[in-house]
Design an enzyme around this catalytic site. Structure first.
Site, PDB file in Angstrom:
ATOM      1  N   ASP A  90       0.850  -1.193   0.000  1.00  0.00           N
ATOM      2  CA  ASP A  90       0.000   0.000   0.000  1.00  0.00           C
ATOM      3  C   ASP A  90       0.883   1.239   0.000  1.00  0.00           C
ATOM      4  O   ASP A  90       2.036   1.207   0.422  1.00  0.00           O
ATOM      5  CB  ASP A  90      -0.969   0.005   1.182  1.00  0.00           C
ATOM      6  CG  ASP A  90      -0.370  -0.584   2.448  1.00  0.00           C
ATOM      7  OD1 ASP A  90       0.871  -0.718   2.530  1.00  0.00           O
ATOM      8  OD2 ASP A  90      -1.126  -0.912   3.372  1.00  0.00           O
ATOM      9  N   GLU A  98      -5.768   3.238   3.571  1.00  0.00           N
ATOM     10  CA  GLU A  98      -6.247   3.806   4.828  1.00  0.00           C
ATOM     11  C   GLU A  98      -7.707   4.246   4.744  1.00  0.00           C
ATOM     12  O   GLU A  98      -8.414   4.254   5.740  1.00  0.00           O
ATOM     13  CB  GLU A  98      -5.370   5.001   5.230  1.00  0.00           C
ATOM     14  CG  GLU A  98      -3.930   4.653   5.570  1.00  0.00           C
ATOM     15  CD  GLU A  98      -3.788   3.813   6.808  1.00  0.00           C
ATOM     16  OE1 GLU A  98      -4.790   3.623   7.535  1.00  0.00           O
ATOM     17  OE2 GLU A  98      -2.671   3.323   7.061  1.00  0.00           O
TER      18      GLU A  98
END
Length: 384
Positions: A74, A133
């Site tokens: 990520d 997130e």
């Protein structure tokens, strides 16, 4: 050796300075792309996605492929103000890599550089994923069918920082590692008025208080204690002065369970409680429960046992078996479609993830990279 410890440290520090929020990771994307393009070989394919412009995929065609291994990192950051005082701290006010995605990207870049020099036996896909997130980048990628045809890994792997583990220690288990989550948002619509005449109003502050306390009974009275769960309210907003009862109150929180069945049961119970309190108080209560993307991170048992066996039997790797955590990760959505494993990587810090003071120990980078690289090479040697 095409990758050095200093390389990893440089990547991490460069990326740490330019954190960007979900789906806004354009400078991060350009940094990653420029590095990877400088290592381009004939057996490498770099893929960009118009519909998800900050995503980046790199495919290494194998010399004798029998399967395709995927590795995911990520790339987004958090709306957190950095308080570390590091010489390479964030240059973006109010934005920080407070969850260690700078570390995740550094290891993925290290893998990309290594396999650009040493062509892998099997196909290898490295996926730099935006919006972990928030905004569900994993789900966006799957729904956009990024992992179709030649871009479909047979198995997917990824890591997540863990400050509570020694630097460089790897840890996982052969079941559910992280919880599934639902984001809860509630608006209580009352009837405001003068605080001296509470009988003439429908007080949304009192009703919200009643509702919040009732929600706490879900874990204590509706969830099997062996399975566990979380209902936490992290934000509440309502009112503007001491002697006026407002019309509305808003609050928000998170709901977590180690199983999808458990998460579904908890969200159903929340709706029942909201409906009951709205009826009892003769008010309207809007509730939003965003589920379906941050699913439990369910490691594939066969692949996890395989990985654990390799790491336990490799004397150069520090490995500990993990226990489940209530952390949420949208890699869980990807694992619902492609089998795989997520691991913790210890980064040895006394500050928690999402803290503005998180200061990972860079001694984690080199052993973390080598453990992942050695595992991928070994996994490719196993055949199907």
């Amino acid at each position: 050796m095409p990758v050095s410890e200093e390389d990893l440290r440089l990547y991490r520090r460069d990326l740490h300075q330019i954190p960007e929020l979900a789906l806004e990771e354009f400078d991060t994307h350009d940094y990653l792309l420029n590095k990877i393009q400088s290592w381009k070989k004939d057996f490498m394919t770099i893929r960009q996605v118009d519909e998800l412009p900050t995503a980046l995929l790199v495919k290494f065609s194998g010399t004798n492929p029998q399967k395709t291994i995927g590795y995911r990192s990520d790339i987004d950051a958090l709306p957190v103000s950095e308080q570390t005082g590091l010489p390479f701290e964030s240059i973006r006010d109010g934005v920080m890599h407070a969850c260690g995605h700078d570390v995740h990207m550094s290891l993925a870049l290290g893998l990309a550089k290594y396999f650009s020099e040493y062509q892998p036996k099997d196909n290898l896909i490295i996926f730099f994923q935006p919006a972990e997130e928030s905004k569900s980048g994993g789900k966006l990628a799957v729904d956009l069918q990024l992992f179709e045809g030649e871009w479909c890994p047979d198995e997917f792997y990824g890591i997540h920082d863990q400050p509570n583990l020694p630097a460089g220690t790897l840890s996982t288990l052969d079941g559910t590692l992280f919880a599934g989550t639902a984001e809860l948002r509630v608006t209580v619509h009352g009837q405001g008025g003068h605080a001296a005449y509470p009988h003439l109003v429908k007080d949304p502050i009192v009703i919200s208080s009643e509702l919040i306390m009732m929600l706490q009974t879900i874990v204590s009275r509706d969830v099997d204690p062996i399975e566990g769960g979380v209902v936490s309210i992290g934000m509440i907003s309502g009112g503007f002065t001491n002697n006026v009862i407002p019309d509305t109150v808003n609050f928000a929180g998170t709901v977590r369970s180690m199983t999808k069945v458990g998460l579904d049961a908890m969200t159903t119970r929340i709706q029942q409680i909201v409906d009951g309190i709205a009826l009892a108080n003769d008010v309207k209560i809007d509730v939003s429960l965003e589920t379906g993307s941050y699913l439990p991170v369910e490691n594939n048992p066969k692949l996890a046992k395989n990985l654990i066996s390799f790491m336990k039997n490799n004397e150069s790797i520090a490995f500990e078996e993990a226990t489940p955590a209530m952390t949420g990760e949208d890699f869980g959505y990807i694992l619902q479609h492609i089998p795989g494993v997520m691991l913790w990587l210890g980064v040895n810090d006394n500050h928690s993830l999402h803290s503005g003071k998180l200061n990972i120990d860079e001694a984690a980078l080199w052993p973390g990279f080598n453990a992942l690289k050695d595992f991928i090479i070994w996994r490719m040697s196993q055949g199907e």
